[in-house]
Every structure is written in structure tokens, then in C-alpha cells.
Design an enzyme around this catalytic site. Sequence first.
Site: not given
Ligand code: FRU
Length: 486
Positions: A43, A46, A62, A106, A165-166, A224
Site C-alpha cells: 500500500l 500520503d 507512506q 507522514s 502528527r505530520d 491530518e
Molecule cells: C493520513 C495519515 C497521517 C499519518 C499517516 C500514517 O492518511 O493518517 O495522519 O501520518 O496517514 O500512514
Amino acid sequence: MREWTREERYRVLKSADEIVDLHEQICHSAYRQAYHIQPVTGLSSDPNGFVKHKGVWHLFYQWCPWGAVHGLKYWYHVSSPDLVHWKNEGLGLAADTEYDNRGAHSGSAFSKGDDLYLFYTGNHRDEDWTRTAYTCVAQLHEDGTITKLEKPLFGPHPDYTEHQRDPKVFYVEEKQRYFIFIGAQDKDLRGKIVVYSSEELLSGWKFEGELKVPGYESFGGMWECPSIEHFSGKDLLIFSPQYMKYPERGESTNHNGYIVGHMDFDTLTFVPETEFTLLDYGFDFYAAQCASGVNADDHAIMVAWIGLPDNHYPSEEEDWEGTQTLCRKITIDENNRLIQQPVEALKGLRKDTEVPAGTLPYACEMDVEVAEGDFDLNLFTKEDGSGGLTMHYDSAAQRFTVDKSKMDKRFNEKVFEQVYLPALTPLKTMQVFIDHSSIEIFVNGGETTFTAHIYPTEREHFYTISDNGCAKVYELEASVKDDFVV
Ligand code: FRU
């Protein structure tokens, strides 16, 4: 749909040999694409660490290697000289430290002189599966190797839930400081962005507070993948609010949109000049990120994930899913609308082969011009013109409807199979990019876009168009290598 145990999803990849057969199997799929970035196995979701560094574009996605499932996430690395021809560089960030033991989630990149840094979320989980998010940094060296800083820049802030996160990192000249925006959820379960700043890129980070976005205090349960850009004298805030329904988006609770406005770093306020507007009106578009290091006054370069967090796709049966959109040049027009255009270099992929009338090659671009009145374009129909992805423009209501329910392969039926583009005054042009299992449409020169996955069967490679429209179809060359580099 296959059921995965936690052990299977979070299995650590020890050697490339463990997935070489999987790659061999999926690269024969009829749905593998020719000019879109897709996962080497498993898979991809992001886009991460999108940056122009020393003349080369770097992008990561990702990646869960094992199959079409959200499990242990890595960053997978691809690079390009022109945003169109991409090559696989291999595994970028692994989940191999105490701080990211359950995934390198991410984040963004920052190019500083000769050095390139990757800011990401270390997804740590205890044995009882309690989550702690760390903001971590790694460096991508000239020879392609990556080293991680020993310690994270900071851990989670106690006033917010585990959802933090991110990191989006950027420099603000007027403040002579670096900033990081983090997507977060407050204790009342509302989506927020929290802000950190520092004089130095790799140390001295301090919590500045929560970003105020007047009018959006209670707007979804988690924001996100925040991204902020400054160009054309405006600031553009992008984020993906979750856990909320949005008008005309069926049962979907994941959205991706933008607000144009002004960022005031003294008061940590993003002053909106527009409403939150969806970036894309297709079925599958999320987690958009703009490239850093572009340094243009009048545009930014954006890419997003063709997919949605809770959606499922027919290619899951083949153990892969998820694609990156084409890179889009984005500008802001005089009405504060975002205009998205496929990057110019894509024109170089057009072949001069003759395409038989009414047929759709697997990888093609279709340029459509529409005269006044109602208009129909049905893509992926059967030879007799039936079925397909149907698009109807009602000129009186200025309403454009896209319906995928008549295609052979149906999926996410309970989420939505019909979407509506915003009012078009009037519909004039459509630039359609088709690539085996994805479709991106730029309407009226990028005023509105539609992005989705579609899985046409062998008999669904025709189209019909109403008399007031004319279409020119170009077959496109492949530009993204589908080789096994891990
Ligand atoms: C968005 C998310 C981010 C996270 C990542 C994990 O799709 O949920 O917030 O960092 O995917 O794969």
C-alpha cells in the site's frame, strides 16, 4: 476482503527478498500504471518529504510493504528531474528506532544548502498499544543513504490527545525562525494545528501554541497532514479534516481542502479570506502536500494520495493499492480561487499514434472542448456505449454530476458512487488523464478537479460524447519505472 492480524500488518521488513515475489506478481496486473507513482508492493498512501533539492525532485510515500493494508509504515523514496519521469530509489525511512517502532508516519522535507532533512512522525507504541507521537528528523545524504538524528525534536504535547502528527517544516523570513505545523486533536476531540518554532533547524524547538483559524474552531475531529505555502502575496493553508461529514460527499468522513488567507505569526492566527474549499471533487483524494524548496513567487507544486483512509479498492485482491496524483502547479486567481494544472512537462508524454475514434487507450490524455448547453461524457463504456463512468453537465442548474455506479467493478458503494462538481459558469474544457486504474480531470483550465480510482474491465475501453463536445485523445508514454528497488 482479506482479514489481517496485527502481527501480519506490523511485521518488520527484514530483507527485500521477502517481497520480491509479491512485486513480480503485482507488476503483471492490468491495473498497474504507466505515468503515476504507485507502490512497489503493498500500500502507498500520503505523499511525504516532497522537495526540490539541488535541482532534483524527491518524493516519498507512506508505504506498507505487505499488502493493501494500513500497518507498519515506511517512507519509500522516488526521485525525478522533471516531476514526470520518476525512478524508484528504494526504502527511505524504516521503523527501526525506539521512537518509531510502529511506523515512520507522514511529514515533510527541508532543503538547507547542501543538506536535505526529512521531518517525520515517529509512531511509537507500547506493549499495551498506547501510542506516543514523536517529531523526528533524518538526513538524506548525497549517496542516497539516510541517517536519523538520535533523539526526536520533541514529543507529544500534554494538552492534546494521542493524535499529533505530520510535521510541516518551513522558514519564516520576517521572524528569522523555523516553524513546524503539526496536525492534532484537542481533548474535546476537535481537529487543530499546533505550532512549534526554533532559531535552529535541528534543535531549540519550543511549543508556540495552537493555530487560531477564526470560524474553524470546531471543524472535524482531527486535522491530518497540514501544509502551508506563501505565494502571490497570499498564504494557503491545506489540511485533511476527519471524522466529519461534508455536504454532498456521501458517507465519507475524510476530506482534503484549503483556505486562502493571511498568516499572522505574531498572533498565531490564520485569517481566512475564503471558506474551506475542497481541493478536489473526485472520489479519492487526500493528504495533499506542497513541495518545499520551490521558491517561486507565484505558484506552488502539489501532489496528493489517490485514495481515502477508509476506502477499499479492487486491487486489494492483488495485494496493492494507492497512487500519487500527477504533480500539479497551483496558482491563486484574482477571486482567491485555487487553480490546479498538470505540470507542463506532461505534454512530452504524448505519442503521435492514431487513436481509433471512440476508444480509450489504457494510458491517455483526452482534451475536451464543450460548446453551450447540457453535455454528456461517458468514459469506460462498453462498445455499445452503455455503462461506464458517466458525467452529465446540466447547464441550467450549472450542475456537473459524475456517477461511477454503472461500471462493471463497483467499490465503496456505501461511501459514495456519485459526486457533484461545484457550479461551473459555464463548462468549457476538460483535460482528462487516464492511467489504467486512475483518472484525473482538470475542468476549465484547473478551476475544479476530479480525481479517482477506476478499474475498467477488458470490455470497458470506449467512450461516448454528446454532439456539443469534441475530444482529442493522445496515447501517453510510460514515465514511471515499475522496477523492484528496495
Ligand atoms: C493520513 C495519515 C497521517 C499519518 C499517516 C500514517 O492518511 O493518517 O495522519 O501520518 O496517514 O500512514
